[in-house]
Motif scaffolding. Structure first.
Motif, PDB file in Angstrom:
ATOM      1  N   VAL A 103       8.989  -1.496  12.430  1.00 30.71           N
ATOM      2  CA  VAL A 103       9.177  -1.543  10.980  1.00 30.71           C
ATOM      3  C   VAL A 103      10.658  -1.702  10.651  1.00 30.71           C
ATOM      4  O   VAL A 103      11.521  -1.035  11.224  1.00 30.71           O
ATOM      5  N   GLY A 104      10.940  -2.609   9.750  1.00 27.59           N
ATOM      6  CA  GLY A 104      12.317  -2.850   9.342  1.00 27.59           C
ATOM      7  C   GLY A 104      13.044  -3.847  10.212  1.00 27.59           C
ATOM      8  O   GLY A 104      14.194  -4.196   9.931  1.00 27.59           O
ATOM      9  N   LYS A 105      12.374  -4.327  11.281  1.00 36.59           N
ATOM     10  CA  LYS A 105      13.049  -5.260  12.185  1.00 36.59           C
ATOM     11  C   LYS A 105      12.263  -6.556  12.378  1.00 36.59           C
ATOM     12  O   LYS A 105      12.775  -7.632  12.113  1.00 36.59           O
TER      13      LYS A 105
ATOM     14  N   PHE B  97       4.291  13.504   6.273  1.00 39.20           N
ATOM     15  CA  PHE B  97       4.797  12.228   6.780  1.00 39.20           C
ATOM     16  C   PHE B  97       4.427  11.943   8.241  1.00 39.20           C
ATOM     17  O   PHE B  97       4.344  10.777   8.636  1.00 39.20           O
ATOM     18  N   PHE B  98       4.219  13.017   9.039  1.00 36.97           N
ATOM     19  CA  PHE B  98       3.930  12.791  10.461  1.00 36.97           C
ATOM     20  C   PHE B  98       2.639  13.465  10.934  1.00 36.97           C
ATOM     21  O   PHE B  98       2.294  13.377  12.117  1.00 36.97           O
TER      22      PHE B  98
ATOM     23  N   PRO C 283       9.780   7.126   2.694  1.00 38.96           N
ATOM     24  CA  PRO C 283       9.236   6.206   3.708  1.00 38.96           C
ATOM     25  C   PRO C 283       8.170   5.281   3.138  1.00 38.96           C
ATOM     26  O   PRO C 283       7.823   4.280   3.757  1.00 38.96           O
ATOM     27  N   PHE C 284       7.648   5.629   1.965  1.00 38.17           N
ATOM     28  CA  PHE C 284       6.641   4.796   1.324  1.00 38.17           C
ATOM     29  C   PHE C 284       7.256   3.863   0.279  1.00 38.17           C
ATOM     30  O   PHE C 284       6.543   3.157  -0.423  1.00 38.17           O
ATOM     31  N   GLY C 285       8.578   3.884   0.181  1.00 38.31           N
ATOM     32  CA  GLY C 285       9.253   3.095  -0.839  1.00 38.31           C
ATOM     33  C   GLY C 285       9.838   1.803  -0.310  1.00 38.31           C
ATOM     34  O   GLY C 285       9.481   1.326   0.773  1.00 38.31           O
TER      35      GLY C 285
ATOM     36  N   GLY D 108       7.398   3.526  12.128  1.00 38.52           N
ATOM     37  CA  GLY D 108       6.038   3.198  12.543  1.00 38.52           C
ATOM     38  C   GLY D 108       5.181   4.429  12.776  1.00 38.52           C
ATOM     39  O   GLY D 108       3.954   4.326  12.868  1.00 38.52           O
ATOM     40  N   LYS D 109       5.822   5.593  12.877  1.00 34.40           N
ATOM     41  CA  LYS D 109       5.080   6.839  13.090  1.00 34.40           C
ATOM     42  C   LYS D 109       4.608   7.465  11.774  1.00 34.40           C
ATOM     43  O   LYS D 109       3.826   8.418  11.790  1.00 34.40           O
ATOM     44  N   ILE D 110       5.124   6.965  10.662  1.00 32.00           N
ATOM     45  CA  ILE D 110       4.759   7.534   9.368  1.00 32.00           C
ATOM     46  C   ILE D 110       3.254   7.397   9.150  1.00 32.00           C
ATOM     47  O   ILE D 110       2.669   6.330   9.358  1.00 32.00           O
TER      48      ILE D 110
END
Length: 688
Positions: free
Chosen positions: A207-209, A37-38, A65-67, A105-107
């Motif tokens: 991301v998400g905002k 993931f990182f 995190p990909f869902g 955003g770091k994923i």
């Protein structure tokens, strides 16, 4: 467990646990998860990254995190940071600092060879929830899905190309598409974004905002307001209550909350109001005011029940939505929305949506298998036929969308409805044939508005049409069940339900001068050039004629008891006053036959002067007749001495000797072309 505790310390047991448990995406153990993931070793993880990974083992697919549930993932990651602060591992200030980091955003997104990734993640989440993540990761199961790969590729291409056009023209950064087989409920295509592997946009967004585009979020299973694409469910509910596509309601400005603290005065898309209109035209033109009235007639709760029966999940707070529900005030998911339209396509017979054809375990035994079912008849076919007849007829929407919108099909029957939410935040196009149901959403992930004019027909319909144009060639041309309006309404006694107003056609009227919006039936007192031909209608809203719970029953004795009656009635009265140039006037504004006093300024007028000289009297007359002069006549002692057709005339009258030293009665009379008359008289003494 006792043997393990005797052999290993708790720290060693925890270390083994963390190095073995699944984190999703085929990552087992914290080191593998950190790399997956990182793209870094576990020892180099920051606190915000470590806190995110700590959430994953709880539900690897759901929190992936990909869902599609990254918002829930972030919420739980922040809860972990708060817990660390409470336990003293980090300070509260550090917790707030790490919570503010854009950890999503770091994923690291690896473009793996995953076909239909949103569909795959959707299926994986279903399997994990039913069979467990570990069983799915290690159990050797074979999964056969309903996905039609050809349709999926067409859908992905249509969405990607559509978003590329929308981005520049409409400031719409994303779109999603779902296709379902109405006869089976099988999901044929699912595209949750324009590109699962593309980086969030705009660059630097959190991301998400505030990202307009997030590729890994499956918008097909996210709650969004449906706008007017929800209206068919409401009209369908009304049809089941005893209303018809031909039923007349008034599209007039209406305050549905008048008398309360908060006004609710919905507007139509163009700010115009059309007066009496049939339900089928109101739905076809997607007019908001008639839709709100239809929701009131159908009932908010019953309309929600209908939507749920068709396939919508959610809408569990009817009090919050109120009458705005019909304008898309409640949230739905594109997948469920398409499933509900699929039920309409299947003539009211609902099939449970599914992505699974068959599941086999490692031994080849069938664990789960799709089987054809009859489905549940959630609404009678005759009512669906009414709805089909409305939203598949291009004539009903042409005045708004134009004759050649993407919704028009000439070679087969296709039902369609668009939707647009406030401030152009969402654009929808939903539709179906008897063989396939397709839904498209377009907009921005962060719910920011698109450009003004980004209606569903502009941002979603082109994608929807592109997909259908490429797949319909493989479907036979089936027809919807026929709606026989004559048969359906043959025993209905109320004119307003079957598309008629109580009217007296071709009435010639005149507007009464000096009286605001009052009319009279034309007669000789009304000037010819002021006569208008109008339809005189009983100016009452539908609640005057029907009990909304039983529209085909007896007329309500006291319609004013309905809390909406006077609000609707006021809107109707005001519309007639504001639209006196229209072809319909209210019977309340017609005061019977025109009266002479109403048109005094149009009545003929006449003046007369006399001048004596010896035995001669010069008589001069001037007449004014707006309707035109038929004749002007002068009389002396009752005998006609002059007749003319002009506005001015004169005559010299010689007084006979027999009338010397007497009084003479002189009269003048004008008759206009309408037969109205005026006269003047004078008495003069003569002596010569």
């Amino acid at each position: 467990s006792l043997e393990i505790e005797q052999k290993f310390s708790k720290d060693e047991i925890l270390r083994m646990y963390l190095n073995e448990i699944p984190y999703g995406s085929n990552a087992y153990g914290i080191e593998s998860a950190a790399q997956t993931f990182f793209a870094k070793p576990a020892k180099e993880l920051s606190f915000d990254e470590a806190a995110l990974l700590a959430v994953l083992p709880r539900a690897t697919s759901f929190f992936s995190p990909f869902g599609s549930h990254t918002d829930r993932l972030k919420y739980n990651q922040e809860a972990v940071l708060d817990k660390m602060a409470n336990l003293g591992y980090i300070s509260k200030e550090e917790a707030e600092k790490y919570k503010a980091e854009d950890v999503l955003g770091k994923i690291v997104v690896k473009r793996e060879n995953i076909k239909a990734p949103h569909f795959v993640m959707y299926v994986k989440e279903y399997l994990d929830s039913k069979y467990g993540a570990e069983e799915m990761e290690k159990g050797g199961m074979k999964i056969y899905t309903t996905l039609d790969w050809d349709k999926q590729q067409i859908a992905e291409k249509a969405v990607k190309e559509g978003v590329e056009k929308n981005q520049d023209r409409w400031n719409a950064g994303n779109a999603a598409l779902v296709a379902i087989d109405p006869k089976t409920g099988q999901i044929l295509a699912m595209v949750g974004s324009k590109d699962y592997f593309e980086k969030p946009f705009p660059e630097g967004c959190t991301v998400g905002k505030n990202c307009k585009f997030e590729g890994q979020v499956n918008v097909a299973v996210r709650d969004r307001q449906p706008g007017s694409s929800f209206k068919p469910f409401v009209y369908l509910t009304a049809f089941t209550k005893g209303y018809f596509p031909e039923t007349i309601i008034y599209d007039v400005e209406t305050d549905f909350n008048k008398g309360s603290e908060d006004n609710y005065i919905p507007q139509n898309y163009d700010g115009q109001f059309r007066g009496p209109i049939k339900m089928k035209d109101a739905l076809g033109m997607s007019l908001n005011v008639p839709a709100v009235k239809t929701l009131y007639l159908a009932g908010v709760n019953d309309s929600i029940v209908m939507a749920k029966n068709l396939g919508i999940i959610g809408l569990n707070d009817p009090e919050r939505y109120g009458l705005s529900l019909v304008l898309g005030g409640g949230e739905v998911q594109l997948l469920d929305h398409t499933n509900a339209y699929a039920t309409l396509a299947n003539n009211g017979k609902k099939q449970t949506k599914t992505a699974i054809l068959r599941i086999e375990d490692k031994e080849g035994s069938i664990v789960e298998e799709f089987k054809d079912k009859k489905g549940d008849q959630v609404v009678k076919e005759e009512y669906v036929a009414m709805l089909d007849s409305v939203i598949s007829d291009n004539k009903n929407r042409a005045s708004v969308f134009g004759e050649n919108s993407p919704l028009r099909f000439d070679d087969r029957q296709v039902a369609a409805k668009t939707g647009t939410t406030n401030e152009f935040r969402d654009g929808w196009t939903m539709g179906y044939t008897p063989g396939i149901a397709v839904g498209v959403w377009a907009g921005n992930n962060d719910n920011t508005p698109m450009k003004e004019g980004a209606d569903g027909v502009n941002v979603a319909a082109p994608i929807w049409r592109s997909f259908l144009d490429q797949v319909l060639s493989n479907y036979s041309k089936e027809e919807f069940p026929k709606y026989d309006s004559e048969k359906a309404m043959k025993d209905i006694k109320k004119d307003i339900l079957i598309g008629k107003l109580d009217t007296e056609k071709k009435v010639e009227v005149c507007e009464i001068p000096g009286k605001d919006d009052k009319w009279c039936k034309a007669n000789k007192y009304c000037p010819e050039d002021e006569i208008k031909e109008r339809v005189v209608a009983q100016s009452h809203n539908i609640l005057w004629y029907v009990d909304r719970e039983n529209p085909q029953g007896e007329r309500p004795e006291k319609p004013e008891k309905d809390p909406q009656f006077e609000r609707w009635e006021e809107g109707v009265r005001n519309w007639y006053k504001k639209n006196k140039d229209k072809k319909i006037i209210s019977d309340e504004d017609l005061e019977g036959d025109c009266d002479e006093g109403d048109f005094e300024k149009y009545m003929p007028k006449i003046t007369m002067t006399t001048d004596k000289s010896g035995n001669r009297v010069k008589i001069e007359v001037k007449a004014d007749a707006p309707f035109g002069i038929e004749s002007v006549k002068i009389y002396v002692e009752g005998e006609e001495v002059n007749s003319s057709g002009s506005s001015s005339s004169s005559v010299i009258y010689e007084v006979p000797d027999s009338k010397n030293n007497s009084n003479l009665k002189i009269e003048a009379k004008v008759i206009d072309d309408n037969g109205n008359e005026a006269k003047v008289e004078d008495n003069i003494s003569v002596s010569f």
